[in-house]
Design a protein around this motif. Structure first.
Motif, PDB file in Angstrom:
ATOM      1  N   ILE A  74      80.818  81.220  83.664  1.00  0.00           N
ATOM      2  CA  ILE A  74      79.276  81.202  83.209  1.00  0.00           C
ATOM      3  C   ILE A  74      78.921  80.697  84.458  1.00  0.00           C
ATOM      4  O   ILE A  74      77.513  80.605  84.893  1.00  0.00           O
ATOM      5  N   LEU A  75      79.250  79.035  84.678  1.00  0.00           N
ATOM      6  CA  LEU A  75      78.878  78.398  85.737  1.00  0.00           C
ATOM      7  C   LEU A  75      78.758  78.901  86.888  1.00  0.00           C
ATOM      8  O   LEU A  75      77.959  78.996  87.897  1.00  0.00           O
ATOM      9  N   ASP A  76      79.654  79.677  87.384  1.00  0.00           N
ATOM     10  CA  ASP A  76      79.927  80.251  88.614  1.00  0.00           C
ATOM     11  C   ASP A  76      79.007  81.354  88.703  1.00  0.00           C
ATOM     12  O   ASP A  76      78.157  81.741  89.833  1.00  0.00           O
ATOM     13  N   TRP A  77      78.675  82.073  87.661  1.00  0.00           N
ATOM     14  CA  TRP A  77      77.560  83.109  87.707  1.00  0.00           C
ATOM     15  C   TRP A  77      76.247  82.632  87.835  1.00  0.00           C
ATOM     16  O   TRP A  77      75.490  83.195  88.588  1.00  0.00           O
TER      17      TRP A  77
ATOM     18  N   GLU B   7      71.871  80.881  91.841  1.00  0.00           N
ATOM     19  CA  GLU B   7      71.136  79.985  92.382  1.00  0.00           C
ATOM     20  C   GLU B   7      69.797  79.280  91.427  1.00  0.00           C
ATOM     21  O   GLU B   7      68.875  78.886  91.535  1.00  0.00           O
ATOM     22  N   ALA B   8      70.571  79.627  90.017  1.00  0.00           N
ATOM     23  CA  ALA B   8      69.891  79.171  88.968  1.00  0.00           C
ATOM     24  C   ALA B   8      70.050  77.552  88.374  1.00  0.00           C
ATOM     25  O   ALA B   8      69.407  77.153  87.734  1.00  0.00           O
TER      26      ALA B   8
ATOM     27  N   SER C 209      75.475  70.093  91.649  1.00  0.00           N
ATOM     28  CA  SER C 209      75.667  69.045  90.886  1.00  0.00           C
ATOM     29  C   SER C 209      76.198  69.101  89.625  1.00  0.00           C
ATOM     30  O   SER C 209      76.866  68.352  88.774  1.00  0.00           O
ATOM     31  N   ILE C 210      75.775  70.158  88.892  1.00  0.00           N
ATOM     32  CA  ILE C 210      76.043  70.660  87.294  1.00  0.00           C
ATOM     33  C   ILE C 210      77.446  71.118  87.257  1.00  0.00           C
ATOM     34  O   ILE C 210      77.873  71.971  87.947  1.00  0.00           O
ATOM     35  N   GLU C 211      78.446  70.264  86.505  1.00  0.00           N
ATOM     36  CA  GLU C 211      79.711  70.668  86.428  1.00  0.00           C
ATOM     37  C   GLU C 211      80.369  71.221  85.105  1.00  0.00           C
ATOM     38  O   GLU C 211      81.341  71.659  84.864  1.00  0.00           O
ATOM     39  N   ARG C 212      79.203  70.859  84.143  1.00  0.00           N
ATOM     40  CA  ARG C 212      79.588  71.222  82.939  1.00  0.00           C
ATOM     41  C   ARG C 212      78.732  72.218  82.172  1.00  0.00           C
ATOM     42  O   ARG C 212      77.600  72.028  82.342  1.00  0.00           O
ATOM     43  N   GLU C 213      79.134  72.966  81.057  1.00  0.00           N
ATOM     44  CA  GLU C 213      78.195  73.900  80.713  1.00  0.00           C
ATOM     45  C   GLU C 213      77.215  73.053  79.728  1.00  0.00           C
ATOM     46  O   GLU C 213      76.038  73.463  79.684  1.00  0.00           O
ATOM     47  N   GLU C 214      77.635  72.263  79.018  1.00  0.00           N
ATOM     48  CA  GLU C 214      76.723  71.285  78.235  1.00  0.00           C
ATOM     49  C   GLU C 214      75.719  70.690  79.141  1.00  0.00           C
ATOM     50  O   GLU C 214      74.583  70.015  78.475  1.00  0.00           O
ATOM     51  N   ASP C 215      75.844  70.505  80.214  1.00  0.00           N
ATOM     52  CA  ASP C 215      74.707  69.827  81.285  1.00  0.00           C
ATOM     53  C   ASP C 215      73.579  70.731  81.429  1.00  0.00           C
ATOM     54  O   ASP C 215      72.626  70.285  82.064  1.00  0.00           O
ATOM     55  N   VAL C 216      73.740  72.092  80.918  1.00  0.00           N
ATOM     56  CA  VAL C 216      72.630  73.032  81.232  1.00  0.00           C
ATOM     57  C   VAL C 216      71.571  73.127  80.240  1.00  0.00           C
ATOM     58  O   VAL C 216      71.915  73.266  79.087  1.00  0.00           O
ATOM     59  N   LYS C 217      70.409  72.724  80.442  1.00  0.00           N
ATOM     60  CA  LYS C 217      69.501  72.311  79.447  1.00  0.00           C
ATOM     61  C   LYS C 217      68.243  73.460  79.606  1.00  0.00           C
ATOM     62  O   LYS C 217      67.655  73.769  78.449  1.00  0.00           O
ATOM     63  N   ARG C 218      67.832  73.790  80.494  1.00  0.00           N
ATOM     64  CA  ARG C 218      66.848  74.501  80.904  1.00  0.00           C
ATOM     65  C   ARG C 218      67.178  75.471  81.924  1.00  0.00           C
ATOM     66  O   ARG C 218      68.026  75.465  83.004  1.00  0.00           O
TER      67      ARG C 218
ATOM     68  N   PHE D 283      77.927  83.559  77.362  1.00  0.00           N
ATOM     69  CA  PHE D 283      76.519  82.744  77.729  1.00  0.00           C
ATOM     70  C   PHE D 283      76.500  81.922  76.491  1.00  0.00           C
ATOM     71  O   PHE D 283      75.701  80.629  76.642  1.00  0.00           O
ATOM     72  N   GLY D 284      76.965  81.941  75.532  1.00  0.00           N
ATOM     73  CA  GLY D 284      76.918  81.042  74.377  1.00  0.00           C
ATOM     74  C   GLY D 284      77.589  79.779  74.482  1.00  0.00           C
ATOM     75  O   GLY D 284      77.414  78.876  73.897  1.00  0.00           O
ATOM     76  N   LYS D 285      78.217  79.408  75.692  1.00  0.00           N
ATOM     77  CA  LYS D 285      78.917  78.248  76.112  1.00  0.00           C
ATOM     78  C   LYS D 285      77.950  77.226  76.465  1.00  0.00           C
ATOM     79  O   LYS D 285      78.239  75.988  76.586  1.00  0.00           O
ATOM     80  N   LEU D 286      76.590  77.628  76.655  1.00  0.00           N
ATOM     81  CA  LEU D 286      75.553  76.701  77.138  1.00  0.00           C
ATOM     82  C   LEU D 286      74.802  76.183  76.216  1.00  0.00           C
ATOM     83  O   LEU D 286      73.784  76.385  75.714  1.00  0.00           O
TER      84      LEU D 286
END
Length: 492
Positions: free
Chosen positions: A4-7, A12-13, A17-26, A41-44
């Motif tokens: 999901i992070l690769d996607w 370019e979303a 520097s973001i390496e973990r799913e839980e770091d994606v907030k917006r 996608f639910g891993k975020l």
């Protein structure tokens, strides 16, 4: 690295520097040409705001149910034909599904507060709408709605309801919704209204319906009322109606009589264009806060002589009335910010004559109200204008509209050692407020510039109050440049 992070990196979303799913907030995934979301996608799980507008989505993955922190999702302008069932299981606070192809209202989170379903193909609103008890704002505009279930009155927290652009012939007693402050029922087929006298509505728009009779009373909190484009035969406004009303529109309603508005003190905007009104009442003088008055395209011949009492009036629209010539001159004598009677094609610019001096003094009074270095003194200015008009080395011009002096400027010759010849000093550039931002000042400056070129002046110069930013910006747009010189004077 997760799929999901690769996607998201590929789109370019997110930042590298973001390496973990839980770091994606917006996430802003709008206009990415997305046809479907990845199943994981639910891993975020930390995501709380998601923008998916302007894509090609038709479904959403069930994994979104895991996004317990997601409160805001924007799905406008996609290709949804029905509401994705996963949304019903989520704790969303705000959902935008406008500009899709929805046919029904269903499957919404019961805790949702803001719901936008505008510009879809929804035909009817069923009883399920009454279960959204936390709803604050509901937009159902521009659909195909013919009926609304009475359950909508149970939305006790609803504050904003937009039903514009549907096919409603009647509505439930939405006046009983206790917290409703904004209601838009425009562009429907309504000919009757619930009794809103006890409502807390602050804004009501019922324009472009089929009302022939309207009676309003109470509505103590109402501030804005829009009745445009209804075939009104009778409009009754009770004495106690809307004491704090500040905006009233009744354009194109075939009204023959000026409405008996008692809420005079707070009204700032009054629009009654496109009616059949013959007279404006003397009581219009009591609208002491009135800033905008639009009575275009009526049957008005004579005006009440009360406009000097409307000290806050800025904009006046009176075109399209068979006004007597004396009434036009009366209106144009007032210092308004804008009046649609002004036709700049009839503004003439010419050299001033002694007969113009009295009118020029009035304009100079406006100028010196802005320039703090000087005080208005009619006798001094009259003497100065007399000298300028008769001087061979000075030019004084005026702009006139239908004989009224609406603009002024003076120019005097100066031998300039820096330029090695004659230069011109421009002073007293002023335009009556009603004609500003309409090009009169620009024409005055252009006229002076042409005179200076014809006289072969080496340059032009002027001074302006350094805090008059509008004037300074105007001169710079005309090609004038600031200098390093500081203007000074010595008084005797």
């Amino acid at each position: 690295m997760s799929a999901i992070l690769d996607w998201l990196y590929d789109l370019e979303a997110i930042d590298v520097s973001i390496e973990r799913e839980e770091d994606v907030k917006r996430l802003d995934l709008s206009s990415c040409d997305i046809e479907s979301l990845p199943d994981d996608f639910g891993k975020l799980t930390s995501l709380y705001s998601l923008n998916l507008a302007d894509n090609k989505l038709t479904t959403l993955p069930d994994s979104l149910e895991a996004l317990k922190n997601l409160g805001f999702i924007d799905l406008r302008n996609n290709a949804f034909q029905k509401v994705p069932s996963v949304l019903y299981t989520m704790a969303l606070k705000s959902l935008n599904l406008s500009f899709n192809q929805l046919k029904r209202v269903e499957n919404f989170p019961y805790m949702i507060r803001v719901l936008n379903l505008s510009n879809n193909e929804i035909g009817d609103i069923g009883s399920e709408i009454g279960g959204l008890l936390e709803l604050r704002s509901l937009n159902l505009s521009q659909n195909h709605i013919h009926s609304i279930d009475s359950g909508i009155v149970h939305l006790v927290n609803l504050e904003i309801l937009n039903l514009e652009g549907n096919y409603l012939k009647s509505v439930p007693n939405i006046a009983s919704i206790p917290n409703l402050t904004q209601l838009n029922l425009s562009e429907n087929m309504l000919d009757q209204l619930p009794d809103f006298s006890q409502s807390v509505l602050e804004r009501l728009d019922i324009s472009t319906n089929q009302f022939t009779y309207l009676r309003f009373s109470g509505m103590e909190d109402l501030e804005e009322l829009i009745l445009d484009d209804n075939p009104l035969e009778d409009l009754q406004l009770e004495v106690e109606f809307a004491p704090y009303l500040n905006t009233f529109f009744a354009d194109g309603c075939a009204l023959e009589v000026f409405p008996e508005l008692e809420a005079k003190k707070y009204i700032t905007t009054l629009s009654l264009s496109g009616n059949q009104i013959c007279d404006l009442p003397d009581t219009l003088a009591l609208f002491e806060q009135l800033e905008i008055l639009d009575v275009d395209d009526n049957e008005i011949i004579f005006l009440p002589k009360i406009f000097d009492k409307l000290t806050h009036l800025k904009k006046l629209y009176v075109k399209g009335n068979p006004l007597a010539e004396s009434e036009i001159r009366y209106i144009l004598s007032f210092d308004l910010e804008y009046c649609d009677l002004v036709d700049l094609s009839h503004v003439e610019i010419a050299e001033a004559t002694p007969q113009d001096i009295k009118a020029m003094n009035k304009l100079l009074e406006q100028l010196f109200a802005l320039e703090r270095d000087f005080e208005y003194d009619e006798s001094k200015h009259t003497k100065a204008f007399e000298l300028l008009v008769s001087s061979a080395s000075a030019t004084i011009i005026v702009a006139k509209y239908q004989g009224l002096v609406v603009g002024l400027s003076t120019m005097q010759e100066l031998i300039s050692t820096a330029s090695g010849g004659v230069s011109g000093v421009i002073e007293d550039v002023v335009v009556q407020k009603s004609y500003r931002r309409l090009g009169v000042g620009s024409r005055i400056i252009d006229y002076m510039t042409k005179i200076a070129m014809d006289k072969e002046y080496k340059r032009l110069q002027l001074v302006a109050d350094k805090k008059n930013t509008k004037a300074l910006h105007f001169y710079m747009k005309k090609g004038w440049k600031t200098t390093n010189l500081q203007a000074m004077h010595y008084l005797f």
